[in-house]
Structure formats: structure tokens, C-alpha cells
Design a protein around this motif. Structure first.
Motif, PDB file in Angstrom:
ATOM      1  N   VAL A  63       0.838  -1.202   0.000  1.00  0.00           N
ATOM      2  CA  VAL A  63       0.000   0.000   0.000  1.00  0.00           C
ATOM      3  C   VAL A  63       0.873   1.253   0.000  1.00  0.00           C
ATOM      4  CG1 VAL A  63      -1.721   1.285   1.313  1.00  0.00           C
ATOM      5  CG2 VAL A  63      -1.954  -1.178   1.049  1.00  0.00           C
ATOM      6  N   GLY A  64       1.974   1.213   0.730  1.00  0.00           N
ATOM      7  CA  GLY A  64       2.912   2.337   0.702  1.00  0.00           C
ATOM      8  C   GLY A  64       3.507   2.545  -0.670  1.00  0.00           C
ATOM      9  N   ALA A  65       3.781   1.447  -1.365  1.00  0.00           N
ATOM     10  CA  ALA A  65       4.291   1.552  -2.734  1.00  0.00           C
ATOM     11  C   ALA A  65       3.233   2.136  -3.668  1.00  0.00           C
ATOM     12  CB  ALA A  65       4.737   0.184  -3.236  1.00  0.00           C
ATOM     13  N   LEU A  66       1.992   1.766  -3.467  1.00  0.00           N
ATOM     14  CA  LEU A  66       0.920   2.335  -4.282  1.00  0.00           C
ATOM     15  C   LEU A  66       0.743   3.820  -4.010  1.00  0.00           C
ATOM     16  CD1 LEU A  66      -1.754  -0.512  -4.098  1.00  0.00           C
ATOM     17  CD2 LEU A  66      -0.396   0.168  -6.078  1.00  0.00           C
ATOM     18  N   PHE A  87       9.465   3.318   0.015  1.00  0.00           N
ATOM     19  CA  PHE A  87       9.788   3.327   1.445  1.00  0.00           C
ATOM     20  C   PHE A  87       9.166   4.543   2.119  1.00  0.00           C
ATOM     21  CE2 PHE A  87      12.686   4.673   4.864  1.00  0.00           C
ATOM     22  CZ  PHE A  87      12.512   3.597   5.718  1.00  0.00           C
ATOM     23  N   LEU A  88       9.285   5.713   1.503  1.00  0.00           N
ATOM     24  CA  LEU A  88       8.684   6.922   2.069  1.00  0.00           C
ATOM     25  C   LEU A  88       7.165   6.799   2.146  1.00  0.00           C
ATOM     26  CD1 LEU A  88      10.798   9.748   0.422  1.00  0.00           C
ATOM     27  CD2 LEU A  88      10.819   9.017   2.801  1.00  0.00           C
ATOM     28  N   GLY A  89       6.561   6.196   1.137  1.00  0.00           N
ATOM     29  CA  GLY A  89       5.119   5.969   1.161  1.00  0.00           C
ATOM     30  C   GLY A  89       4.704   5.053   2.304  1.00  0.00           C
ATOM     31  N   ALA A  90       5.486   4.007   2.558  1.00  0.00           N
ATOM     32  CA  ALA A  90       5.178   3.090   3.657  1.00  0.00           C
ATOM     33  C   ALA A  90       5.354   3.776   5.008  1.00  0.00           C
ATOM     34  CB  ALA A  90       6.057   1.848   3.575  1.00  0.00           C
ATOM     35  N   VAL A  91       6.374   4.618   5.151  1.00  0.00           N
ATOM     36  CA  VAL A  91       6.579   5.356   6.408  1.00  0.00           C
ATOM     37  C   VAL A  91       5.431   6.331   6.638  1.00  0.00           C
ATOM     38  CG1 VAL A  91       8.062   7.050   7.554  1.00  0.00           C
ATOM     39  CG2 VAL A  91       9.073   5.053   6.478  1.00  0.00           C
ATOM     40  N   VAL A  92       5.013   7.035   5.593  1.00  0.00           N
ATOM     41  CA  VAL A  92       3.892   7.964   5.716  1.00  0.00           C
ATOM     42  C   VAL A  92       2.621   7.211   6.073  1.00  0.00           C
ATOM     43  CG1 VAL A  92       2.406   9.506   4.376  1.00  0.00           C
ATOM     44  CG2 VAL A  92       4.874   9.736   4.229  1.00  0.00           C
ATOM     45  N   LEU A  93       2.402   6.068   5.452  1.00  0.00           N
ATOM     46  CA  LEU A  93       1.225   5.261   5.764  1.00  0.00           C
ATOM     47  C   LEU A  93       1.241   4.815   7.226  1.00  0.00           C
ATOM     48  CD1 LEU A  93      -1.336   3.810   4.729  1.00  0.00           C
ATOM     49  CD2 LEU A  93       0.127   1.860   4.261  1.00  0.00           C
ATOM     50  N   LEU A  94       2.382   4.358   7.722  1.00  0.00           N
ATOM     51  CA  LEU A  94       2.475   3.955   9.125  1.00  0.00           C
ATOM     52  C   LEU A  94       2.281   5.141  10.061  1.00  0.00           C
ATOM     53  CD1 LEU A  94       5.330   1.333   9.241  1.00  0.00           C
ATOM     54  CD2 LEU A  94       2.938   1.000   9.801  1.00  0.00           C
ATOM     55  N   ALA A  95       2.759   6.314   9.691  1.00  0.00           N
ATOM     56  CA  ALA A  95       2.559   7.507  10.511  1.00  0.00           C
ATOM     57  C   ALA A  95       1.072   7.856  10.599  1.00  0.00           C
ATOM     58  CB  ALA A  95       3.356   8.679   9.955  1.00  0.00           C
ATOM     59  N   ILE A  96       0.366   7.739   9.486  1.00  0.00           N
ATOM     60  CA  ILE A  96      -1.069   8.021   9.490  1.00  0.00           C
ATOM     61  C   ILE A  96      -1.817   6.993  10.335  1.00  0.00           C
ATOM     62  CG2 ILE A  96      -3.126   8.073   8.020  1.00  0.00           C
ATOM     63  CD1 ILE A  96      -1.307   9.306   5.839  1.00  0.00           C
ATOM     64  N   VAL A  97      -1.456   5.715  10.206  1.00  0.00           N
ATOM     65  CA  VAL A  97      -2.093   4.667  11.009  1.00  0.00           C
ATOM     66  C   VAL A  97      -1.832   4.902  12.492  1.00  0.00           C
ATOM     67  CG1 VAL A  97      -2.005   2.202  11.563  1.00  0.00           C
ATOM     68  CG2 VAL A  97      -2.137   2.939   9.190  1.00  0.00           C
ATOM     69  N   ASN A  98      -0.600   5.258  12.859  1.00  0.00           N
ATOM     70  CA  ASN A  98      -0.281   5.539  14.260  1.00  0.00           C
ATOM     71  C   ASN A  98      -1.033   6.753  14.769  1.00  0.00           C
ATOM     72  OD1 ASN A  98       1.453   3.402  14.597  1.00  0.00           O
ATOM     73  ND2 ASN A  98       3.291   4.589  14.164  1.00  0.00           N
ATOM     74  N   LEU A  99      -1.225   7.746  13.931  1.00  0.00           N
ATOM     75  CA  LEU A  99      -1.940   8.945  14.329  1.00  0.00           C
ATOM     76  C   LEU A  99      -3.379   8.621  14.694  1.00  0.00           C
ATOM     77  CD1 LEU A  99      -1.707  12.027  14.577  1.00  0.00           C
ATOM     78  CD2 LEU A  99      -2.496  12.172  12.212  1.00  0.00           C
ATOM     79  N   PHE A 100      -4.020   7.770  13.896  1.00  0.00           N
ATOM     80  CA  PHE A 100      -5.403   7.401  14.203  1.00  0.00           C
ATOM     81  C   PHE A 100      -5.503   6.387  15.338  1.00  0.00           C
ATOM     82  CE2 PHE A 100      -6.226   8.952   9.839  1.00  0.00           C
ATOM     83  CZ  PHE A 100      -7.181   9.900  10.174  1.00  0.00           C
ATOM     84  N   ARG A 101      -4.509   5.521  15.451  1.00  0.00           N
ATOM     85  CA  ARG A 101      -4.556   4.490  16.472  1.00  0.00           C
ATOM     86  C   ARG A 101      -4.249   5.038  17.854  1.00  0.00           C
ATOM     87  NH1 ARG A 101      -0.869  -0.553  15.480  1.00  0.00           N
ATOM     88  NH2 ARG A 101      -2.222  -0.747  13.687  1.00  0.00           N
ATOM     89  N   ARG A 102      -3.238   5.888  17.988  1.00  0.00           N
ATOM     90  CA  ARG A 102      -2.781   6.346  19.294  1.00  0.00           C
ATOM     91  C   ARG A 102      -3.002   7.836  19.541  1.00  0.00           C
ATOM     92  NH1 ARG A 102       1.675   3.622  17.447  1.00  0.00           N
ATOM     93  NH2 ARG A 102       1.755   1.504  18.195  1.00  0.00           N
TER      94      ARG A 102
END
Length: 89
Positions: free
Chosen positions: A38-41, A70-85
Motif C-alpha cells: 500500500v505504501g508503494a501504491l 519506502f517513504l510511502g510506507a513510512v507515511v502510511l504507518l505515521a497516518i495509522v499511528n496517528l489514528f490508532r494512538r
């Protein structure tokens, strides 16, 4: 064969992004692959046109497309962490 390569590269990119974002202990192998793909997409549609190059989903592997994924995956994880925590970490 292209799908297998995309899954392997997506898994590695997702795993590296989860190490950078310190979420590796909370995720399994399958979620790492999903985050990488998904980050690659996301990177293929948003980041790659800005820096030039071909998206990783087109089967063209170079340093710029791998970095954008890689940057897309990091951004995706940052967004997921923002909503999760409520914080990025």
C-alpha cells in the motif's frame, strides 16, 4: 513472477518502515507486506511523479522508486499511528 517480486519487495519495504516507525513488535509478516504494498501504491501515485521515475508497481526497480515506496510506507504507518494512538511517535 512480477507479483511475487512485488510481494517480496513490499514485505521488505514494509518491514524496514515498521522498524523506522517502531511498530515492528505490533505487526506480523502479513501486515508488513500489506503496508509495503500500500505504501508503494501511495508513493506511486503521489511521491514518484514529484521526484521523477517509475512507480515500483510498474515492475521498474531503481533507487528512486524504492526510496519513494519506502517513504510511502513510512507515511502510511505515521497516518495509522496517528489514528490508532493520537500521536505519530
Amino acid at each position: 513472477m512480477g507479483l511475487i517480486i512485488l510481494l517480496v519487495v513490499g514485505g521488505v519495504i514494509g518491514w524496514l518502515a515498521s522498524l523506522v516507525m517502531r511498530t515492528d513488535a505490533q505487526q506480523g509478516v502479513i501486515l508488513n507486506v500489506v503496508v509495503g504494498i500500500v505504501g508503494a501504491l501511495v508513493a506511486g501515485f503521489l511521491i514518484t511523479p514529484l521526484i521523477g521515475g517509475a512507480p515500483i508497481t510498474s515492475g521498474h526497480f531503481d533507487v528512486m522508486s524504492l526510496l519513494a515506496s519506502f517513504l510511502g510506507a513510512v507515511v502510511l504507518l505515521a497516518i495509522v499511528n496517528l489514528f490508532r494512538r493520537g500521536s505519530v511517535r
